[in-house]
Design an enzyme around this catalytic site. Structure first.
Site, PDB file in Angstrom:
ATOM      1  N   GLY A  70      -8.673   1.307   0.282  1.00  0.00           N
ATOM      2  CA  GLY A  70      -9.109   0.895   1.606  1.00  0.00           C
ATOM      3  C   GLY A  70      -7.983   0.439   2.506  1.00  0.00           C
ATOM      4  N   THR A  71      -7.002  -0.241   1.950  1.00  0.00           N
ATOM      5  CA  THR A  71      -5.877  -0.723   2.762  1.00  0.00           C
ATOM      6  C   THR A  71      -5.127   0.439   3.401  1.00  0.00           C
ATOM      7  OG1 THR A  71      -5.560  -2.800   1.565  1.00  0.00           O
ATOM      8  CG2 THR A  71      -3.631  -1.864   2.645  1.00  0.00           C
ATOM      9  N   ASN A 150     -16.022  -9.320   4.121  1.00  0.00           N
ATOM     10  CA  ASN A 150     -15.780  -9.451   2.695  1.00  0.00           C
ATOM     11  C   ASN A 150     -15.893 -10.874   2.168  1.00  0.00           C
ATOM     12  OD1 ASN A 150     -13.338  -9.437   4.439  1.00  0.00           O
ATOM     13  ND2 ASN A 150     -12.315 -10.131   2.581  1.00  0.00           N
ATOM     14  N   GLN A 180     -16.714  -2.902   2.192  1.00  0.00           N
ATOM     15  CA  GLN A 180     -17.769  -3.715   1.576  1.00  0.00           C
ATOM     16  C   GLN A 180     -19.173  -3.185   1.893  1.00  0.00           C
ATOM     17  OE1 GLN A 180     -17.497  -6.104  -0.584  1.00  0.00           O
ATOM     18  NE2 GLN A 180     -15.287  -6.413  -0.513  1.00  0.00           N
ATOM     19  N   SER A 200     -13.574   2.481  -0.029  1.00  0.00           N
ATOM     20  CA  SER A 200     -12.773   2.320  -1.236  1.00  0.00           C
ATOM     21  C   SER A 200     -13.617   2.566  -2.469  1.00  0.00           C
ATOM     22  CB  SER A 200     -12.178   0.912  -1.283  1.00  0.00           C
ATOM     23  OG  SER A 200     -11.410   0.722  -2.448  1.00  0.00           O
ATOM     24  N   HIS A 202     -13.137   1.389  -5.790  1.00  0.00           N
ATOM     25  CA  HIS A 202     -13.361   0.365  -6.812  1.00  0.00           C
ATOM     26  C   HIS A 202     -14.355  -0.712  -6.400  1.00  0.00           C
ATOM     27  CE1 HIS A 202     -10.803  -3.147  -5.440  1.00  0.00           C
ATOM     28  NE2 HIS A 202     -10.399  -2.210  -4.603  1.00  0.00           N
ATOM     29  N   THR A 238       1.344  13.583  -4.350  1.00  0.00           N
ATOM     30  CA  THR A 238       0.511  14.236  -5.361  1.00  0.00           C
ATOM     31  C   THR A 238      -0.820  13.512  -5.503  1.00  0.00           C
ATOM     32  OG1 THR A 238       2.482  14.937  -6.576  1.00  0.00           O
ATOM     33  CG2 THR A 238       0.398  14.957  -7.774  1.00  0.00           C
ATOM     34  N   CYS A 324      -7.882 -10.415  -1.721  1.00  0.00           N
ATOM     35  CA  CYS A 324      -6.632  -9.950  -1.116  1.00  0.00           C
ATOM     36  C   CYS A 324      -5.839 -11.074  -0.462  1.00  0.00           C
ATOM     37  CB  CYS A 324      -6.921  -8.862  -0.080  1.00  0.00           C
ATOM     38  SG  CYS A 324      -7.621  -7.366  -0.806  1.00  0.00           S
TER      39      CYS A 324
END
Length: 379
Positions: A70-71, A150, A180, A200, A202, A238, A324
């Protein structure tokens, strides 16, 4: 273990882990390679892209660029659209409660010469629409407002915010950090009208190391990393194929059971919120209109870190704020913007539910919080 820090990260689905392991063993080719192994990997990645695009309304709405999370997606959305305009002093509007990956990127552009404005929020963490409207004008180039906060779970009316933006300047771009939100509330761009959406893996029981940016058709984004030209030239490097495949599968699984799972999260969140409200000295921050997986509360007089570790000793895992930024010795910008005092902020705890959270987890947590806060208050 009772894990209530799902806003920080989630446990991957077993099916995701198994699929990724199989990719590593059997289909490990580089999707950029022209030989058969590369073609097989590329096909698997194309399938994953379709699975993720379904969350936004499908490929007819736009394209999806895979990133490392996400960042990076937030940086690509903001820098990729505004950095080339910096000499013209682009006007950027965001809010005071954004994730650091948005806030720090906007502040970087402000230092470079952008005209950046910051919308106020009310005591519940919702954008002050009157103040937001006062910031908009025909020079607005980009608006970036997160869908779900978040820390406190407040859900913004992205559709209305986007409508207001386009009414002032139809050419302005609207970006939303939906990290979120995915799997908890709708991120369909057909409904919201957003041009750019970051997500994101995860956070939805997928692997770490994968995320991405939805880009609406007709929106021009320039790369911020350069190299081999992967992802249509927008994200060189990659591909992390196993993580991308896991992301796609996690998205498909999440969307297929979203209605049932979010209903259960709402029920458990309400149970947790109601229980916390009966604990002396505890004040629940999160409202009933928030996203279904977050409950934040303050325990004035008790340091959040102290309570966090007291619960950890009981094998219960929570957060003192967003993962974070919780390791930084500063008061939460979100809670500060919402009007909370230093004493309250220092006692803030975030509980975040997930797919695997049970009613027994909530009941045990409430019992432990009651016991630990009573003990800490006496100390």
């Amino acid at each position: 273990m009772i894990y209530l820090d799902n806003s920080a990260t989630t446990r991957p689905f077993d099916e995701v882990i198994e699929t990724m392991a199989d990719m590593q063993k059997q289909n490990f080719g580089n999707p950029s390679s022209l030989h058969h192994a590369g073609v097989l990997a590329e096909r698997a990645m194309t399938r994953a892209r379709e699975q993720v695009l379904a969350a936004f309304g499908g490929s007819e709405e736009g394209q999806f660029i895979f990133t490392a999370g996400g960042t990076e997606a937030n940086n690509l959305a903001i820098l990729g659209t505004m950095l080339s305009r910096i000499r013209r002093t682009p006007k950027i509007i965001t809010s005071k409660i954004e994730h650091p990956s948005v806030m720090e990127t906007v502040l970087y552009l402000q230092e470079a010469g952008a005209d950046c404005r910051f919308a106020e929020v009310d005591a519940n963490g919702h954008i002050d629409l009157d103040h937001f409207a006062s910031l908009l004008d025909e020079d607005t180039a980009l608006v970036s407002i997160m869908t779900v906060n978040n820390e406190v779970g407040s859900v913004q009316n992205i559709r209305e915010l986007c409508r207001m933006t386009k009414a002032k300047n139809p050419r302005a771009l609207f970006h939303t950090d939906a990290v979120q939100a995915l799997g908890k509330v709708s991120v369909s761009v057909r409904d919201s009208g957003a041009d750019l959406v970051s997500v994101s893996s995860h956070k939805i029981n997928g692997p770490k190391g994968a995320g991405g940016l939805f880009i609406r058709k007709g929106v021009h984004v320039k790369p911020v990393t350069h190299g081999g030209g992967q992802e249509k030239g927008l994200r060189s490097g990659t591909h992390n194929t196993p993580a991308i495949i896991g992301f796609g599968l996690a998205t498909e699984m999440t969307l297929s059971s979203m209605q049932v799972k979010t209903a259960e999260m709402h029920r458990l969140r309400q149970m947790l919120s109601d229980g916390l409200s009966t604990i002396p000295g505890c004040r629940v921050i999160t409202t009933n209109t928030a996203a279904p997986h977050i409950v934040s509360a303050v325990f004035p007089g008790i340091k959040s870190e102290t309570l966090l570790h007291a619960l950890e000793a009981q094998d219960i895992y929570v957060s003192s704020g967003s993962a974070c930024s919780s390791n930084k010795p500063q008061l939460s910008p979100t809670l500060t913007a919402m009007g909370y005092s230093k004493k309250e902020i220092e006692g803030a705890i975030r509980f975040s539910l997930g797919t695997f959270t049970t009613e027994a987890d909530i009941q045990a947590t409430l019992t432990s919080v009651r016991e630990q806060t009573d003990l800490l208050a006496k100390m």
